[in-house]
Design a protein around this motif. Structure first.
Motif, PDB file in Angstrom:
ATOM      1  N   LEU A 168       0.732  -1.277  -0.248  1.00  9.69           N
ATOM      2  CA  LEU A 168      -0.108   0.301  -0.370  1.00  9.69           C
ATOM      3  C   LEU A 168       1.206   1.002  -0.071  1.00  9.69           C
ATOM      4  N   ASP A 169       2.022   1.228   0.563  1.00 11.61           N
ATOM      5  CA  ASP A 169       2.423   2.458   1.059  1.00 11.61           C
ATOM      6  C   ASP A 169       3.976   2.915  -0.279  1.00 11.61           C
ATOM      7  N   HIS A 170       4.656   1.201  -0.938  1.00  9.41           N
ATOM      8  CA  HIS A 170       5.278   1.680  -1.744  1.00  9.41           C
ATOM      9  C   HIS A 170       4.866   1.621  -2.827  1.00  9.41           C
ATOM     10  N   LEU A 171       3.826   1.155  -3.522  1.00 11.14           N
ATOM     11  CA  LEU A 171       3.016   0.370  -5.158  1.00 11.14           C
ATOM     12  C   LEU A 171       1.869   0.830  -5.070  1.00 11.14           C
ATOM     13  N   GLY A 172       1.042   1.175  -4.278  1.00 11.14           N
ATOM     14  CA  GLY A 172      -0.337   2.271  -4.456  1.00 11.14           C
ATOM     15  C   GLY A 172      -1.051   0.955  -4.699  1.00 11.14           C
ATOM     16  N   ALA A 173      -1.068   0.217  -4.350  1.00 13.24           N
ATOM     17  CA  ALA A 173      -1.644  -1.192  -4.414  1.00 13.24           C
ATOM     18  C   ALA A 173      -3.361  -0.661  -4.944  1.00 13.24           C
ATOM     19  N   ASP A 174      -3.815  -1.238  -5.542  1.00 10.93           N
ATOM     20  CA  ASP A 174      -5.256  -0.890  -6.110  1.00 10.93           C
ATOM     21  C   ASP A 174      -6.214  -2.095  -5.703  1.00 10.93           C
ATOM     22  N   ARG A 175      -5.561  -3.306  -6.192  1.00 12.63           N
ATOM     23  CA  ARG A 175      -5.630  -4.579  -5.436  1.00 12.63           C
ATOM     24  C   ARG A 175      -4.528  -5.182  -5.179  1.00 12.63           C
ATOM     25  N   ILE A 176      -4.923  -6.065  -4.000  1.00 12.04           N
ATOM     26  CA  ILE A 176      -3.763  -7.068  -3.099  1.00 12.04           C
ATOM     27  C   ILE A 176      -3.890  -8.471  -3.691  1.00 12.04           C
ATOM     28  N   GLY A 177      -2.725  -9.396  -4.514  1.00 13.25           N
ATOM     29  CA  GLY A 177      -2.778 -10.719  -4.927  1.00 13.25           C
ATOM     30  C   GLY A 177      -2.644 -11.372  -3.021  1.00 13.25           C
TER      31      GLY A 177
END
Length: 348
Positions: free
Chosen positions: A216-225
Motif C-alpha cells: 500500500l505504502d510503496h506500490l499504491g496497490a488498487d488490489r492485492i494478490g
C-alpha cells in the motif's frame, strides 16, 4: 422435514482476478505436451498430483517454483500458448466465469518466443481468440518477478504501458514476497500508474500484515494478490477497507502452501465482517488442483456461507475487475437473477 438444496455454484456468475498463466494449465495438457517432446516430469506432477506443497521456508518455496518452471517448459509452440489460454477460458466458463484477468510474466517466455514483445502479442492474440470462441470476457495482467532486479520490473511496466487499452489492464508483482525489497519496485508501479493500469501486487500471504502495508505504502496497490494476512491486524484491515482495496483471496493455495492449516482457518469471515472487498481466485490450479468454482465451494463448506453471501462475493469480484461497464452491469444483474432463482427442496 425438507432441506433446502444450495444453488449450484457453477451457475453463479463470477469474475476471476487471480489466475497465473502457466498455473492455469490443465493437468492432462501438461502430461500430453510433456510426452510429445519427451520431457520427463517429476512424480509430483504425474503420479502424485496434485503435489504436496509447503512454502513456510525457502526450501519449500524452491520446490514449488521448480515444479512451476518444469510446467512452463512444456510450452514450446505458439499453438501450445493458444491451447493453454483457450482451455483456461473454457474451464472458467464451465465454472460460471464471465470475466478473466490472466496474469503473465513475459520475461519468463520471451527467450523461446522471440522476445517479450512478441510473446505479449501472442498472448493477447490468443486471449482475443479465446474470448470470441468461449464468450468469456478476458484481459491480461503483466506481472514482474520480485526475485529479479527492479530494473527488469521497470522494463515490464513499460511493456505493459504500451499495451494499456489494448488488452492489458493491470501490472503486478509476484513470486516469493519474502524476497526483494518492496520499495525498490516503486518506480515500476509509477510507470504503470501513469498508464492507468490497475496496480495489483502480491502481498500479505507468506508474510504477515506488514507485507500488506508495504504494498500500500510503496506500490499504491488498487488490489492485492492474496492480502489475506491483513486479517492478522485490525488496523491494517481497517486501512484496506477504508482505501477500497480489493483482496484476491485464494483459499486452496493458502492451505496448500501452509499459510493456513486448513480451509476453516482461512479468515474469510473476518475479512467480510470488516467490510473488505474480496475476489476469490484459484491462483495456480495446475499445482493446487482446484479451479474457480472450487474456491466458492470450499468456503461455503468451511464457513457455512449462505447463498446471499456467495452472491455478494461474486458481485465484489465484478466490482473489483477492470472490465467494461456495460458488461459489469449485465454480470451484476445475472448474479441477482441467480440469487432470485427458486431453490430446490430435498426430503430425506
Amino acid at each position: 422435514m425438507a432441506d433446502v438444496v444450495p444453488r449450484p455454484l457453477d451457475a453463479l456468475p463470477k469474475a476471476h482476478l487471480h489466475l497465473h498463466f502457466t498455473g492455469s494449465m490443465r493437468h492432462g495438457t501438461l502430461l500430453e505436451l510433456a510426452a510429445r517432446d519427451g520431457i520427463r516430469l517429476p512424480d509430483a506432477l504425474v503420479s502424485d498430483w496434485p503435489p504436496r506443497l509447503a512454502a513456510d521456508d525457502e526450501k519449500g518455496w524452491f520446490r514449488f517454483q521448480r515444479l512451476y518452471d518444469v510446467a512452463r517448459s512444456v510450452l514450446r509452440t505458439p499453438e501450445d500458448v493458444r491451447r493453454l489460454v483457450r482451455e483456461a477460458a473454457e474451464d472458467d466458463v464451465r465454472d460460471g466465469g464471465r470475466w478473466l484477468e490472466i496474469q503473465v510474466d513475459p520475461s519468463g517466455y520471451g527467450a523461446r518466443f522471440g522476445g517479450m514483445t512478441a510473446f505479449t502479442d501472442l498472448v493477447l492474440d490468443a486471449v482475443a481468440d479465446a474470448s470470441r470462441t468461449t464468450g468469456l470476457g478476458m484481459a491480461v495482467v503483466v506481472a514482474a518477478n520480485r526475485t529479479r532486479h527492479p530494473l527488469d520490473a521497470r522494463a515490464l511496466a513499460r511493456l505493459a504501458a504500451q499495451y494499456a487499452g489494448r488488452g492489458v489492464v493491470g501490472f503486478g508483482l509476484s513470486n516469493d514476497e519474502r524476497r526483494g525489497t518492496t520499495s525498490d519496485f516503486a518506480r515500476a508501479f509509477e510507470i504503470a500508474r501513469r498508464a492507468d493500469l490497475a496496480l495489483v501486487p502480491h502481498g500479505g500471504e507468506l508474510l504477515g500484515p506488514d507485507s500488506v502495508t508495504q504494498v500500500l505504502d510503496h506500490l499504491g496497490a488498487d488490489r492485492i494478490g492474496h492480502g489475506v494476512r491483513s486479517a492478522d491486524d485490525p488496523r491494517v484491515l481497517d486501512r484496506v477497507v477504508a482505501a477500497g482495496v480489493a483482496l484476491e483471496v485464494c483459499p486452496t493455495s493458502n492451505v496448500s502452501l501452509g499459510v493456513f492449516g486448513d480451509l476453516t482457518s482461512v479468515p474469510l469471515p473476518t475479512l467480510l465482517a470488516a467490510g473488505a472487498t474480496v475476489a476469490l481466485g484459484a491462483d495456480d490450479p495446475l499445482l493446487f488442483g482446484s479451479r474457480l468454482a472450487g474456491q466458492y465451494a470450499t468456503m461455503r463448506a468451511a464457513h457455512g456461507l449462505d447463498d446471499a453471501t456467495l452472491a455478494e462475493l461474486a458481485r465484489m469480484s465484478f466490482r473489483a475487475a477492470r472490465m467494461p461497464e456495460h458488461l459489469r452491469a449485465a454480470c451484476l444483474a445475472d448474479v441477482d437473477a441467480w440469487l432470485d432463482s427458486p431453490v430446490e427442496h430435498w426430503t430425506p
